[in-house]
Write a protein that holds these residues in place. Structure first.
Motif, PDB file in Angstrom:
ATOM      1  N   ILE A   3      -9.683  -6.640  -1.233  1.00  0.00           N
ATOM      2  CA  ILE A   3      -9.846  -5.383  -0.642  1.00  0.00           C
ATOM      3  C   ILE A   3     -10.565  -5.242   0.564  1.00  0.00           C
ATOM      4  N   ILE A   4     -10.039  -4.378   1.299  1.00  0.00           N
ATOM      5  CA  ILE A   4     -10.662  -4.246   2.823  1.00  0.00           C
ATOM      6  C   ILE A   4     -11.263  -2.783   2.914  1.00  0.00           C
ATOM      7  N   GLU A  13      -3.803  -5.156   1.739  1.00  0.00           N
ATOM      8  CA  GLU A  13      -3.086  -5.365   2.948  1.00  0.00           C
ATOM      9  C   GLU A  13      -2.301  -6.612   2.714  1.00  0.00           C
ATOM     10  N   LYS A  14      -0.948  -6.577   2.961  1.00  0.00           N
ATOM     11  CA  LYS A  14      -0.289  -8.115   3.367  1.00  0.00           C
ATOM     12  C   LYS A  14       0.627  -7.919   4.343  1.00  0.00           C
ATOM     13  N   ASN A  15       0.490  -9.007   5.289  1.00  0.00           N
ATOM     14  CA  ASN A  15       1.446  -9.191   6.408  1.00  0.00           C
ATOM     15  C   ASN A  15       1.340  -8.005   7.238  1.00  0.00           C
ATOM     16  N   GLY A  20      -1.781  -0.854  -1.035  1.00  0.00           N
ATOM     17  CA  GLY A  20      -2.502  -0.332  -2.036  1.00  0.00           C
ATOM     18  C   GLY A  20      -3.807   0.426  -1.159  1.00  0.00           C
ATOM     19  N   GLU A  21      -4.013   1.651  -1.924  1.00  0.00           N
ATOM     20  CA  GLU A  21      -4.984   2.158  -1.197  1.00  0.00           C
ATOM     21  C   GLU A  21      -5.636   3.423  -1.950  1.00  0.00           C
ATOM     22  N   VAL A  22      -7.072   3.515  -1.634  1.00  0.00           N
ATOM     23  CA  VAL A  22      -7.825   4.884  -2.363  1.00  0.00           C
ATOM     24  C   VAL A  22      -8.630   5.235  -1.139  1.00  0.00           C
ATOM     25  N   SER A  23      -8.605   6.659  -0.856  1.00  0.00           N
ATOM     26  CA  SER A  23      -9.160   7.173  -0.070  1.00  0.00           C
ATOM     27  C   SER A  23     -10.419   8.176  -0.618  1.00  0.00           C
ATOM     28  N   GLU A  52      -8.880  -1.512  -9.415  1.00  0.00           N
ATOM     29  CA  GLU A  52      -9.754  -2.549  -8.652  1.00  0.00           C
ATOM     30  C   GLU A  52     -10.120  -1.534  -7.479  1.00  0.00           C
ATOM     31  N   LEU A  53      -9.144  -0.650  -6.824  1.00  0.00           N
ATOM     32  CA  LEU A  53      -9.476   0.003  -5.739  1.00  0.00           C
ATOM     33  C   LEU A  53     -10.617   1.232  -6.074  1.00  0.00           C
TER      34      LEU A  53
END
Length: 103
Positions: A3-4, A13-15, A20-23, A52-53
């Motif tokens: 997780i970033i 993020e991959k490549n 996947g994201e949560v804001s 998880e996010l």
């Protein structure tokens, strides 16, 4: 995948592609983080990525002594389904929680 974290976001993020994201909104130095959007690419759904996010936002809230208001339907459902696990940070869903599509 790790997780970033960026201001207002946690994401996978991959490549160079965000999968996947949560804001969340952090209004000044107030006591509430408003979780307003969750998205996971269809290829990763069913793998607990969205949870998880959301958990990352909740962990941030815990570390800052804040609460989380779910303005996203996914988070609102998650908080309701696992009430005991989120009781220390969860607020009642915001008015927008019903209009936010589950992605």
């Amino acid at each position: 995948m790790a997780i970033i974290q960026r201001p207002g976001w946690f994401y996978y993020e991959k490549n160079g592609e965000r999968l996947g994201e949560v804001s969340y909104l952090k209004e000044g130095h107030g006591p509430i983080l408003t979780l307003n959007h969750t998205y996971v690419d269809p290829s990763l759904r069913g793998q607990s990525i969205a949870r998880e996010l959301v958990d990352a936002v909740c962990d941030l809230a815990r570390s800052e002594g804040k609460k989380v208001k779910p303005d996203c339907r996914y988070a609102a459902v998650l908080f309701k389904r696992f009430k005991d696990e989120y009781a220390d940070v969860a607020l009642e869903p915001g008015d927008n929680a019903n209009s936010c599509p589950i992605n």
